[in-house]
Design an enzyme around this catalytic site. Structure first.
Site, PDB file in Angstrom:
ATOM      1  N   SER A  93       0.755  -1.177   0.095  1.00 28.12           N
ATOM      2  CA  SER A  93      -0.155   0.107   0.134  1.00 28.12           C
ATOM      3  C   SER A  93       1.007   1.311   0.170  1.00 28.12           C
ATOM      4  CB  SER A  93      -0.945  -0.013   1.084  1.00 28.12           C
ATOM      5  OG  SER A  93      -0.024  -0.228   2.597  1.00 28.12           O
TER       6      SER A  93
ATOM      7  N   LYS B 147       1.376   2.004   7.709  1.00 28.32           N
ATOM      8  CA  LYS B 147       0.569   3.026   6.693  1.00 28.32           C
ATOM      9  C   LYS B 147       0.990   4.583   6.847  1.00 28.32           C
ATOM     10  CE  LYS B 147      -2.059  -0.580   5.692  1.00 28.32           C
ATOM     11  NZ  LYS B 147      -2.039  -0.927   3.927  1.00 28.32           N
TER      12      LYS B 147
END
Length: 326
Positions: free
Chosen positions: A98, A252
């Site tokens: 991601s 993240k």
């Protein structure tokens, strides 16, 4: 060999005092007074020496001295690593794609625990250098007792667009089959929906229903799927629960802070009605159609990875691309 009682020297008193003061300062910092029980042992190690902490050095058998010297060094290293990893810094690997192209899958990170304040472990009795499972043995690497309440030592605050490491919230319940550990809830909803569709009634288009009715359907899916997974341990493995600090680590980017309103419009994150600055090399998914294989030189120029190319083949031409590549 019998040890002689010797009067502590001034240097020993000074060393003991410094160590005790540093240790007490550490306890004040983490706001935990359970550690006070260690102070008598520190005093004994430097002053009274009632406990012979290095008894093996006086052993007549050279094998005993050699083995115990290694054991002593290994235990010291593990304890040191345990405290360093909890309170100061720890190394992680990137588990998912991601954050490409900023960070790549498999990259190693050294993460400062001091930046936001280290978290006091909720399961303090654990094997250093493991997250939740013992290598080779496949058993739990931590003891479920004791379990302390969540507490974080005072530190800095997360800033917008910081890259942070956290424990995956949905990792509280996992099946012990490694193939399904990260997707337990998805399994339950997926199989539950299939069972409902086949045995109860056709599933309507959920997006067309009011929110509360959607919730009702999803709860039914989950319950049916949960029962199915529990009844098929041969395929999915035993289902178990993990404390917060023993769940999988995810990496993240922080795209919103407490109190801010967040919206996503045309792939752009808006905070309080204003578009948030996109990170460099941000990727979006594109559906591409190739007339021929991409030349290796062009692959390198566009910064495409083998994962990108393989994923496109598996997902019907969907490929994550940066603006430069597009």
């Amino acid at each position: 060999m019998k040890r002689k009682n010797q009067k502590p020297t001034k240097a020993q008193w000074i060393k003991m005092s410094v160590v005790c003061l540093l240790y007490i300062a550490f306890l004040i910092w983490i706001r935990s007074w359970w550690g006070v029980i260690v102070l008598p042992f520190i005093f004994d190690a430097y002053i009274t020496k009632k406990i012979n902490w290095t008894w093996w050095k006086d052993a007549e058998n050279p094998v005993t001295r050699t083995v115990m010297s290694w054991v002593d060094a290994i235990v010291f290293a593990l304890v040191a690593v345990y405290f360093v990893n909890i309170y100061f810094f720890q190394n992680y690997t990137i588990p998912s794609s991601s954050l490409e192209k900023s960070l790549l899958v498999g990259d190693y990170l050294f993460v400062s625990k001091m930046s936001y304040g280290p978290r006091v472990p909720q399961t303090p009795l654990s094997m250093p250098l493991t997250q939740h499972t013992m290598p080779i043995l496949g058993t739990k690497s931590y003891s479920e007792w004791p379990q302390w309440e969540y507490k974080r030592v005072k530190g800095g605050k997360v800033q917008l667009n910081d890259i942070v490491v956290f424990n995956y919230p949905a990792g509280d319940t996992v099946s012990l089959n490694p193939n399904y550990q990260a997707v337990y809830y998805r399994l339950c909803y997926g199989y539950g929906r299939q069972i409902y569709d086949q045995m109860v009634a056709p599933v309507p288009v959920l997006d067309s229903l009011p929110v509360m009715q959607q919730r009702s359907y999803l709860l039914q899916f989950y319950e049916l799927g949960r029962q199915y997974v529990a009844q098929n341990q041969a395929e999915f493995g035993e289902v178990t629960w993990r404390p917060v600090d023993r769940r999988e680590n995810y990496v993240k980017r922080c795209v919103g802070l407490p109190g801010q309103t967040l919206q996503i419009k045309d792939h752009i994150v808006y905070l309080d009605g204003k578009p948030n600055k996109e990170p460099d090399n941000v990727q979006y998914n594109y559906r591409i159609s190739l007339k021929q294989n991409i030349p290796d030189e062009l692959v390198r120029e566009l910064g495409l990875s083998q994962e990108d190319l393989q994923g496109a083949a598996q997902r019907g031409g969907v490929m994550p691309l940066t603006q430069h590549a597009y």
